[in-house]
Enzyme design. Structure first.
Site, PDB file in Angstrom:
ATOM      1  N   CYS B  86      -6.596 -16.287  -4.400  1.00  0.00           N
ATOM      2  CA  CYS B  86      -5.613 -16.619  -5.445  1.00  0.00           C
ATOM      3  C   CYS B  86      -5.483 -18.136  -5.633  1.00  0.00           C
ATOM      4  O   CYS B  86      -6.432 -18.789  -6.015  1.00  0.00           O
ATOM      5  CB  CYS B  86      -4.286 -15.944  -5.127  1.00  0.00           C
ATOM      6  SG  CYS B  86      -3.228 -15.735  -6.579  1.00  0.00           S
ATOM      7  N   HIS B 201      -6.249 -10.459  -3.564  1.00  0.00           N
ATOM      8  CA  HIS B 201      -5.679 -10.751  -2.238  1.00  0.00           C
ATOM      9  C   HIS B 201      -6.105  -9.724  -1.193  1.00  0.00           C
ATOM     10  O   HIS B 201      -5.331  -8.799  -0.907  1.00  0.00           O
ATOM     11  CB  HIS B 201      -4.150 -10.691  -2.320  1.00  0.00           C
ATOM     12  CG  HIS B 201      -3.493 -11.841  -2.986  1.00  0.00           C
ATOM     13  ND1 HIS B 201      -3.205 -13.020  -2.338  1.00  0.00           N
ATOM     14  CD2 HIS B 201      -3.038 -11.991  -4.253  1.00  0.00           C
ATOM     15  CE1 HIS B 201      -2.596 -13.850  -3.178  1.00  0.00           C
ATOM     16  NE2 HIS B 201      -2.491 -13.260  -4.343  1.00  0.00           N
ATOM     17  N   GLU B 203      -5.952 -10.024   1.886  1.00  0.00           N
ATOM     18  CA  GLU B 203      -4.997 -10.105   3.005  1.00  0.00           C
ATOM     19  C   GLU B 203      -3.733  -9.305   2.722  1.00  0.00           C
ATOM     20  O   GLU B 203      -2.890  -9.150   3.601  1.00  0.00           O
ATOM     21  CB  GLU B 203      -4.677 -11.575   3.320  1.00  0.00           C
ATOM     22  CG  GLU B 203      -3.654 -12.250   2.428  1.00  0.00           C
ATOM     23  CD  GLU B 203      -4.188 -12.672   1.067  1.00  0.00           C
ATOM     24  OE1 GLU B 203      -5.299 -12.266   0.695  1.00  0.00           O
ATOM     25  OE2 GLU B 203      -3.468 -13.405   0.358  1.00  0.00           O
TER      26      GLU B 203
END
Lengths: 77, 231
Positions: B86, B201, B203
């Protein structure tokens, strides 16, 4: 003191999605002659002294991204 | 082995990265403040998402010139792993570690949803296990990847496309592209493959309770490639 105005604009080949919306809104307000709008940035610098090469360096190092933007600058007072 | 999670003012995803790495992947990750001048003792760098410096001037522009970035650039050029999801992707492009730039979404909308991704370059440490389409969340207003024609040719010649947005059939359709990116590009690696930037993302997709764990496909491959797992 010297005032320098830096104008930063998206390259003409790139879509300016926010500018497109502004143009559309202007047409909604009966400004039907508006074909397109492009939104740029102005950075006004107050400098102790003017040095063209240093202002150019500021643009190249931070103020503009050469991938997407063109810039011009001028001493305004 | 330790990962440096670089904290900038305005970043807001460093805790996501911290918990994904430490708790879900068994990697030791520590916060490192951006003003710090050294990455000594760290084996990988994670540039978190968010709105560093309020996205002033351009997204990622100010963070890309922060004190620690000269170290991150040196680190990347040594072939060590650097990951930027991002805003981290935007910072990597602004810092010149990846080509091109990210601009406002074509729709002008902030898009917050899951997207489907197909890995293109399958030889990078990040993408080598991504055999299937993965579902990963996005949350961005400025994710439209752009570059000029010469850069795009270089990207193809060097096989730098890490991920593209696809539909469920794996096709590069317009409706699968959440932001108007050129050729549905969602993420890039550098020439050596040790730097990955991507708008989605991974994560945030590391366990089922978060809505999906497809992010592990990317993060595990990275952890194993660089032998980062310590617990």
């Amino acid at each position: 003191m010297v005032t320098v105005r830096v104008s930063i604009n998206l390259k003409p080949s790139l879509l300016d999605s926010a500018g497109r919306t502004v143009a559309s809104s202007l047409r909604d307000l009966d400004f039907s002659e508006v074909q397109d709008a492009r939104i740029g940035k102005t950075v006004t610098l107050q400098m102790e002294k003017y040095d063209e090469a240093r202002v150019k360096s500021m643009c190249d190092k931070l103020l503009a991204n050469p991938v997407i933007e063109d810039y011009t600058f001028e001493v305004i007072e | 082995m330790k990962v440096a999670l670089v904290r900038f003012p305005g970043a807001n995803c460093e805790q996501d990265g911290f918990h994904a790495l430490n708790d879900d992947l068994g990697i030791t990750a520590e916060y490192v403040w951006h003003a710090q001048g050294s990455l000594d003792g760290y084996d990988a760098v994670f540039l978190p998402g968010g709105f560093t410096y309020g996205d002033y001037l351009r997204c990622g522009a100010i963070a890309a010139r922060a004190n620690i970035m000269s170290e991150v650039i040196r680190f990347a050029n040594e072939g060590r792993p650097v990951f930027g999801p991002c805003n981290g992707f935007q910072v990597l492009c602004e810092a010149g570690l990846l080509p091109g730039a990210l601009m406002q979404n074509e729709s002008e909308r902030f898009r917050c949803e899951n997207v489907l991704l197909k890995a293109v370059n399958r030889s990078s440490p990040w993408t080598r296990n991504a055999d299937q389409i993965v579902s990963i969340p996005i949350a961005h207003g400025e994710g439209r990847y752009v570059c000029d024609d010469d850069t795009l040719k270089m990207i193809h010649d060097l096989n730098l496309v890490a991920f593209q947005y696809v539909n469920a059939s794996g096709e590069l359709s317009e409706d699968a592209n959440p932001n108007g990116s050129i050729e549905n590009i969602a993420g890039l690696v550098n020439k050596r493959g040790n730097v990955l930037g991507m708008m989605p993302h991974p994560e945030r997709a590391t366990k089922k309770s978060l809505g999906g764990d497809d992010g592990l496909v990317i993060l595990r491959a990275f952890a194993e490639s660089f032998e980062l797992v310590t617990t």
